[in-house]
Design a protein around this motif. Structure first.
Motif, PDB file in Angstrom:
ATOM      1  N   ASP A 160       0.828  -1.206   0.000  1.00 12.32           N
ATOM      2  CA  ASP A 160       0.000   0.000   0.000  1.00 12.32           C
ATOM      3  C   ASP A 160       0.866   1.262   0.000  1.00 12.32           C
ATOM      4  O   ASP A 160       0.428   2.306  -0.466  1.00 12.32           O
ATOM      5  CB  ASP A 160      -0.878   0.031   1.260  1.00 12.32           C
ATOM      6  CG  ASP A 160      -1.788  -1.178   1.341  1.00 12.32           C
ATOM      7  OD1 ASP A 160      -2.380  -1.522   0.309  1.00 12.32           O
ATOM      8  OD2 ASP A 160      -1.891  -1.778   2.431  1.00 12.32           O
ATOM      9  N   TYR A 161       2.053   1.152   0.530  1.00  9.76           N
ATOM     10  CA  TYR A 161       2.915   2.319   0.681  1.00  9.76           C
ATOM     11  C   TYR A 161       4.311   2.033   0.131  1.00  9.76           C
ATOM     12  O   TYR A 161       4.772   0.902   0.143  1.00  9.76           O
ATOM     13  CB  TYR A 161       3.079   2.679   2.169  1.00  9.76           C
ATOM     14  CG  TYR A 161       1.808   3.154   2.823  1.00  9.76           C
ATOM     15  CD1 TYR A 161       1.464   4.494   2.794  1.00  9.76           C
ATOM     16  CD2 TYR A 161       0.962   2.258   3.471  1.00  9.76           C
ATOM     17  CE1 TYR A 161       0.299   4.931   3.398  1.00  9.76           C
ATOM     18  CE2 TYR A 161      -0.205   2.697   4.073  1.00  9.76           C
ATOM     19  CZ  TYR A 161      -0.530   4.040   4.036  1.00  9.76           C
ATOM     20  OH  TYR A 161      -1.682   4.471   4.629  1.00  9.76           O
TER      21      TYR A 161
ATOM     22  N   ASP B 156      -3.887   2.249  -5.772  1.00  9.54           N
ATOM     23  CA  ASP B 156      -4.667   1.053  -5.492  1.00  9.54           C
ATOM     24  C   ASP B 156      -5.103   0.481  -6.843  1.00  9.54           C
ATOM     25  O   ASP B 156      -5.942   1.054  -7.544  1.00  9.54           O
ATOM     26  CB  ASP B 156      -5.882   1.440  -4.652  1.00  9.54           C
ATOM     27  CG  ASP B 156      -6.688   0.227  -4.233  1.00  9.54           C
ATOM     28  OD1 ASP B 156      -6.871  -0.684  -5.074  1.00  9.54           O
ATOM     29  OD2 ASP B 156      -7.148   0.181  -3.088  1.00  9.54           O
TER      30      ASP B 156
ATOM     31  N   THR C 247       4.630   7.025   1.188  1.00 10.37           N
ATOM     32  CA  THR C 247       3.530   7.610   0.440  1.00 10.37           C
ATOM     33  C   THR C 247       2.698   6.481  -0.171  1.00 10.37           C
ATOM     34  O   THR C 247       3.203   5.376  -0.376  1.00 10.37           O
ATOM     35  CB  THR C 247       4.074   8.606  -0.616  1.00 10.37           C
ATOM     36  OG1 THR C 247       2.980   9.278  -1.209  1.00 10.37           O
ATOM     37  CG2 THR C 247       4.876   7.900  -1.699  1.00 10.37           C
ATOM     38  N   ARG C 248       1.429   6.741  -0.419  1.00 10.19           N
ATOM     39  CA  ARG C 248       0.526   5.706  -0.916  1.00 10.19           C
ATOM     40  C   ARG C 248       0.874   5.258  -2.330  1.00 10.19           C
ATOM     41  O   ARG C 248       1.136   6.065  -3.208  1.00 10.19           O
ATOM     42  CB  ARG C 248      -0.913   6.235  -0.931  1.00 10.19           C
ATOM     43  CG  ARG C 248      -1.663   6.041   0.378  1.00 10.19           C
ATOM     44  CD  ARG C 248      -1.835   4.570   0.733  1.00 10.19           C
ATOM     45  NE  ARG C 248      -2.504   3.812  -0.312  1.00 10.19           N
ATOM     46  CZ  ARG C 248      -3.803   3.690  -0.397  1.00 10.19           C
ATOM     47  NH1 ARG C 248      -4.582   4.230   0.497  1.00 10.19           N
ATOM     48  NH2 ARG C 248      -4.332   3.003  -1.389  1.00 10.19           N
TER      49      ARG C 248
END
Lengths: 225, 225
Positions: free
Chosen positions: B109-110, B136, B132-133
């Motif tokens: 996710d990061y 998705d 940071t992301r």
């Protein structure tokens, strides 16, 4: 296993008989939560090769290994560890009784300050992980050093020699094996390695690219000259 | 390879012939520097089992896989990726042409906000990593969805059902395979899995602990009923 036994018997140079050699290998894992962790590219190949070579030369070998996908050599003691803290405990418990410590594991320098017991939910925001220093195993152990020969590794990507020389002094090592892990055919995951051996007097010897098993024997030769 | 070919021929139920199935598997790695990275416990076993089962049932299989130690099934297309960004690109390049996407990879996710090009030297101080992301993948891809059946996974340690139901809506999925990775014999690295299948209408079906290959066939059965 029989093949390995015969291989071991056939190895002619039994020049490490009676020596208790402690070898560390592989990466460690530092958990962020039950799913995520921080680790490094070490695959354990170098340390496992040293364990095999030392066994074939007659030493009593204890291999302390982080998580790897390798099958450890037979006829040695194997201690499985997970994190740098586990590795520290496993090494310091066994250091007094060993004659030689070869620290080829890539122990994590940092761990997350807090480990979450549940999987951290993602959000749209950025995230900060606070890391805190793990104990430096070789630095901690240097107070206990008596007869032991202690050999460290320096996996560097820049200023390889300078960083290695600093490490020898700070940790009171006998030798350091320096390799530039940014080079192709050397370092993590490869079957070969290009090393420099640096002794505590600052002498540096360069070696050509060799198989990790040949590198292992080269390192063990330091113990018998 | 011959054994695998015979195995594939002998599998009697060829109910997925003509279907283009895109399957993702394994973890991703998010580099901190040339040596250290963040990853997760996924070993790829679930996704590889789905790829094998789909192949045996006659589908055209593309397996997009993060770094694992598994040997991929023969007679399928394999795309090796490293990071979540690679995975995103590999999936979105191939999504239009697929009939089914089964997203069993544990995509990070990061990622670290900045990747250092040289190994970060340790110091005595604590360290902060800013994350940071990552995109998705299923959320991004939902705009492009037309005929495709999209199946997601939810590896949770708590509130498994609630989290899975939210995901279905947010990402416009057809099914989600939820498993509690904190249970023994289920989730990462194990050879078996205990799953719940949740459809977009909120129906939940529980399954007993099964081999990952049996779980794979159970998931593929969703495509032929």
């Amino acid at each position: 296993k029989i093949v390995e036994y015969i291989e071991m018997l056939l190895y002619k140079e039994k020049d490490l008989v009676g020596k208790n050699i402690l070898i560390t290998a592989g990466p460690t894992r530092e958990d962020i939560d039950p799913v995520r962790f921080i680790t490094n590219r070490s695959t354990g190949k170098m340390g496992y090769a040293i364990a095999k070579a030392a066994r074939d030369r007659g030493a009593n070998v204890t291999l302390i290994t982080g998580p790897t996908d390798l099958t450890p050599p037979s006829f040695i003691d194997v201690v499985n560890v997970y994190s740098a803290e586990d590795m520290y405990r496993a090494v310091s418990d066994r250091f007094d009784k060993c004659d030689v410590l070869i620290m080829s594991a890539a122990v994590a320098d940092y761990r997350p300050k807090e480990k979450s017991n549940i999987k951290i939910k993602k959000s749209d925001d950025d995230l900060k992980i606070e890391l805190t220093r793990n104990k430096d195993i070789l630095y901690e152990i240097k107070e206990k050093k008596s007869r032991q020969v202690v050999i460290g590794f320096a996996a560097e990507t820049n200023d390889v020699l300078e960083n290695a020389t600093k490490k020898i002094k700070k940790k009171n090592l006998d030798y350091i094996i320096a390799n530039d892990v940014s080079q192709k055919d050397s370092g993590f995951g490869t079957d070969t390695n290009t090393i420099k051996i640096i002794d505590k007097f600052g002498n540096v010897k360069d070696y050509p690219n060799m198989s990790k098993l040949d590198v292992a024997h080269t390192i063990l030769n330091l113990l018998v000259k």
